[in-house]
Design a protein around this motif. Structure first.
Motif, mmCIF file in Angstrom:
data_model
loop_
_atom_site.group_PDB
_atom_site.id
_atom_site.type_symbol
_atom_site.label_atom_id
_atom_site.label_comp_id
_atom_site.label_asym_id
_atom_site.label_seq_id
_atom_site.Cartn_x
_atom_site.Cartn_y
_atom_site.Cartn_z
ATOM 1 N N LEU A 8 110.982 -12.662 8.431
ATOM 2 C CA LEU A 8 110.841 -13.688 7.389
ATOM 3 C C LEU A 8 109.385 -14.131 7.292
ATOM 4 O O LEU A 8 108.793 -14.547 8.287
ATOM 5 N N ARG A 9 108.853 -14.037 6.082
ATOM 6 C CA ARG A 9 107.498 -14.576 5.830
ATOM 7 C C ARG A 9 107.659 -15.679 4.785
ATOM 8 O O ARG A 9 108.080 -15.416 3.660
ATOM 9 N N TRP A 10 107.331 -16.897 5.156
ATOM 10 C CA TRP A 10 107.545 -18.040 4.261
ATOM 11 C C TRP A 10 106.542 -19.137 4.637
ATOM 12 O O TRP A 10 106.929 -20.178 5.180
ATOM 13 N N VAL A 19 106.967 -23.026 4.191
ATOM 14 C CA VAL A 19 107.887 -23.766 5.067
ATOM 15 C C VAL A 19 107.566 -23.537 6.547
ATOM 16 O O VAL A 19 107.602 -24.456 7.355
ATOM 17 N N LEU A 20 107.224 -22.313 6.862
ATOM 18 C CA LEU A 20 107.045 -21.980 8.283
ATOM 19 C C LEU A 20 105.643 -22.302 8.795
ATOM 20 O O LEU A 20 105.410 -22.293 9.998
ATOM 21 N N GLY A 21 104.694 -22.570 7.887
ATOM 22 C CA GLY A 21 103.335 -22.942 8.306
ATOM 23 C C GLY A 21 102.703 -21.847 9.136
ATOM 24 O O GLY A 21 102.725 -20.669 8.756
ATOM 25 N N GLN A 22 102.205 -22.234 10.316
ATOM 26 C CA GLN A 22 101.469 -21.258 11.138
ATOM 27 C C GLN A 22 102.372 -20.219 11.794
ATOM 28 O O GLN A 22 101.875 -19.294 12.435
ATOM 29 N N LEU A 23 103.681 -20.390 11.661
ATOM 30 C CA LEU A 23 104.570 -19.429 12.327
ATOM 31 C C LEU A 23 104.395 -18.013 11.764
ATOM 32 O O LEU A 23 104.699 -17.042 12.418
ATOM 33 N N ARG A 24 103.924 -17.914 10.532
ATOM 34 C CA ARG A 24 103.702 -16.626 9.851
ATOM 35 C C ARG A 24 104.968 -15.767 9.853
ATOM 36 O O ARG A 24 106.031 -16.273 9.521
ATOM 37 N N VAL A 29 113.399 -20.778 13.384
ATOM 38 C CA VAL A 29 113.341 -21.035 11.936
ATOM 39 C C VAL A 29 114.396 -22.088 11.546
ATOM 40 O O VAL A 29 114.122 -22.971 10.721
ATOM 41 N N GLY A 30 115.577 -22.012 12.175
ATOM 42 C CA GLY A 30 116.637 -22.986 11.884
ATOM 43 C C GLY A 30 116.168 -24.401 12.170
ATOM 44 O O GLY A 30 116.400 -25.323 11.373
ATOM 45 N N GLU A 31 115.475 -24.579 13.287
ATOM 46 C CA GLU A 31 114.961 -25.896 13.656
ATOM 47 C C GLU A 31 113.913 -26.363 12.642
ATOM 48 O O GLU A 31 113.903 -27.518 12.216
ATOM 49 N N ARG A 32 113.049 -25.454 12.229
ATOM 50 C CA ARG A 32 112.016 -25.775 11.233
ATOM 51 C C ARG A 32 112.684 -26.186 9.908
ATOM 52 O O ARG A 32 112.272 -27.140 9.258
ATOM 53 N N LEU A 33 113.743 -25.468 9.537
ATOM 54 C CA LEU A 33 114.435 -25.771 8.278
ATOM 55 C C LEU A 33 115.206 -27.088 8.361
ATOM 56 O O LEU A 33 115.407 -27.747 7.345
#
Ligand SMILES: [Zn+2]
Length: 355
Positions: free
Chosen positions: A151-153, A156-161, A173-177
Motif C-alpha cells: 500500500l502506497r498512500w 494518510v500514511l505519511g512517512q510510512l511510505r 496501517v489499521g492503527e494509522r487509519l
C-alpha cells in the motif's frame, strides 16, 4: 487449564453422561445461560475475523444443540425476572446478538425464527442511521482483502511510505487509519470516502462490498420491521462508545434509547456494555437511568448473586466445538478455568474520556 485438556474433559463428561446429569441439577436450575453473538457471515467475514463472525451453519448447529438438550429459551426480560424471583424453568437460556448488523436481519434472524426462539438485539444506532459501513471494521476488512499487496498512500500514511500488507503491516496501517479521522476531525461521510479510496488503492471492488452490505448495521426501518416480528431491541449506546465522564456516558445511552423509542412499544431497559467493558463507576449512572440489567462478555452462568448490572455472558464464536458449547448449556464448563473474552469485540470498541 490448557484448551486441549478442557476439551478432552468435556468430551469425557459427555461420554459418561455426567453432562446430561448436570442439566438436571438444582445448581443449573437456578442459573441462566445468556448467550452472546456478533456477526453471521454474509460472505467471507468469518475468514477475516473468526472471533466476530461465524458461518450461518454454525449458528444453526448451536440452536439444534440447544433444542436437543431440552433447554428453555426465554425472552431476556422474562429470563431476568425469573432469575431474581428464583423460579427459572429448567435449563434456561437467553439469546442475545450485539450491534444489530445487517447480517442479523438477513442471516441470523431467519434461522432463529425457524426455531421459534425469542431473541434480543443490543442495537447500536449511529451507523444504523448513517447506513454506511462501520469504519474501523471495514478498514480492517479491506486491508485483509488486500493482504499480500503493498500500500502506497502518502496522504494518510505519511512517512510510512510503502507498506507491505503482511499481518504486521495491516496492524500498523489499521492503527494509522483508526487515528487519522480523529486527528483530522473527519465526519462519517468523510470516513466513508476514505474507505472507498482505500479499496481503490487495494484494487478491491468496493461497490460489490457495499451492495452486499457487509459490515453495515440494519437501518432503523429494518430494525423496526424486526421489532414488529418480535425481536427485542435493547441498549448498546448510540455510537458504540463508553465514556468515563458521566454526562457523555449518559448521553450515549439516552441518544440510543431515544432511537429505540421510535421502534419499540415500551422503554428499552436492558443494556450491554460495548466491547464488554464494564467498570464499577458505570453502575450508579445506569441505575439512575432505570437500566434493569446489563450484560458483560465475562463467561459464566448468571445467578441471583450477580449484580443485575454485571451479568456474565458466554460469547460464542466459530472456534468453539460442539463439546464446549454443550458444556455451557449444561453448566459444567463454568467450573473450568478460562480466559476472559472481552477482546472479542475490540474491532467495534471505542472508550473515551479520562482514564
Ligand atoms: Zn457491540
Amino acid at each position: 487449564m490448557l484448551r486441549s485438556a478442557r476439551l478432552a474433559l468435556l468430551r469425557g463428561l459427555g461420554a459418561l453422561g455426567i453432562d446430561e446429569a448436570a442439566l438436571r441439577t438444582r445448581w443449573r436450575r437456578n442459573r441462566l445461560l445468556i448467550l452472546g453473538y456478533h456477526g453471521i457471515a454474509l460472505d467471507d467475514e468469518h475468514h477475516w475475523d473468526p472471533e466476530l463472525y461465524m458461518p450461518a451453519e454454525t449458528l444453526c448447529r448451536r440452536l439444534e444443540l440447544i433444542r436437543d438438550a431440552g433447554c428453555h429459551v426465554l425472552a431476556l426480560d422474562d429470563a431476568i425476572s425469573h432469575l431474581y424471583a428464583g423460579d427459572l424453568p429448567p435449563r434456561s437460556v437467553a439469546l442475545t446478538f450485539d450491534d444489530g448488523a445487517y447480517d442479523f436481519y438477513a442471516r441470523a434472524f431467519p434461522i432463529v425464527e425457524a426455531f421459534g426462539y425469542p431473541v434480543t438485539v443490543y442495537f447500536t444506532t449511529y451507523y444504523a442511521e448513517l447506513a454506511r459501513p462501520v469504519y474501523d471494521a471495514m478498514a480492517s476488512y479491506l486491508l485483509w482483502k488486500g493482504r499480500g499487496r503493498v500500500l502506497r498512500w502518502p496522504e494518510v500514511l505519511g512517512q510510512l511510505r510503502d507498506v507491505a500488507l503482511t499481518e504486521g503491516g495491516r496492524d500498523v496501517v489499521g492503527e494509522r487509519l483508526r487515528r487519522f479521522p480523529v486527528e483530522h476531525g473527519l465526519s462519517g461521510r468523510d470516513k466513508d470516502a476514505l474507505l472507498a479510496r482505500l479499496a481503490a488503492l487495494l484494487d478491491v471492488d468496493y461497490d460489490v462490498i457495499l451492495k452486499k452490505r457487509l459490515l453495515q448495521l440494519m437501518t432503523l426501518a429494518e430494525a423496526g420491521e424486526l421489532a414488529r416480528r418480535g425481536v427485542d431491541l435493547q441498549l448498546h449506546t448510540h455510537r458504540h462508545r463508553l465514556s468515563l465522564e458521566e454526562a457523555v456516558f449518559i448521553r450515549e445511552v439516552e441518544d440510543n434509547r431515544e432511537r429505540l423509542r421510535r421502534l419499540r412499544a415500551s422503554e428499552a431497559t436492558h443494556f450491554c456494555y460495548p466491547g464488554g467493558v464494564a467498570r464499577r463507576e458505570f453502575l450508579p449512572w445506569l441505575r439512575r437511568r432505570n437500566v434493569a440489567s446489563a450484560t458483560t462478555c465475562d463467561p459464566g452462568m448468571a445467578s441471583r448473586r450477580h449484580d443485575r448490572l454485571l451479568l456474565p455472558r458466554y460469547v460464542d464464536t466459530a472456534g468453539h466445538t460442539d463439546a464446549e458449547f454443550r458444556g455451557w448449556l449444561t453448566g459444567v464448563a463454568a467450573f473450568m478455568p478460562r480466559r476472559r473474552q472481552a477482546e472479542a469485540t475490540g474491532q467495534f470498541l471505542e472508550v473515551c474520556g479520562r482514564a
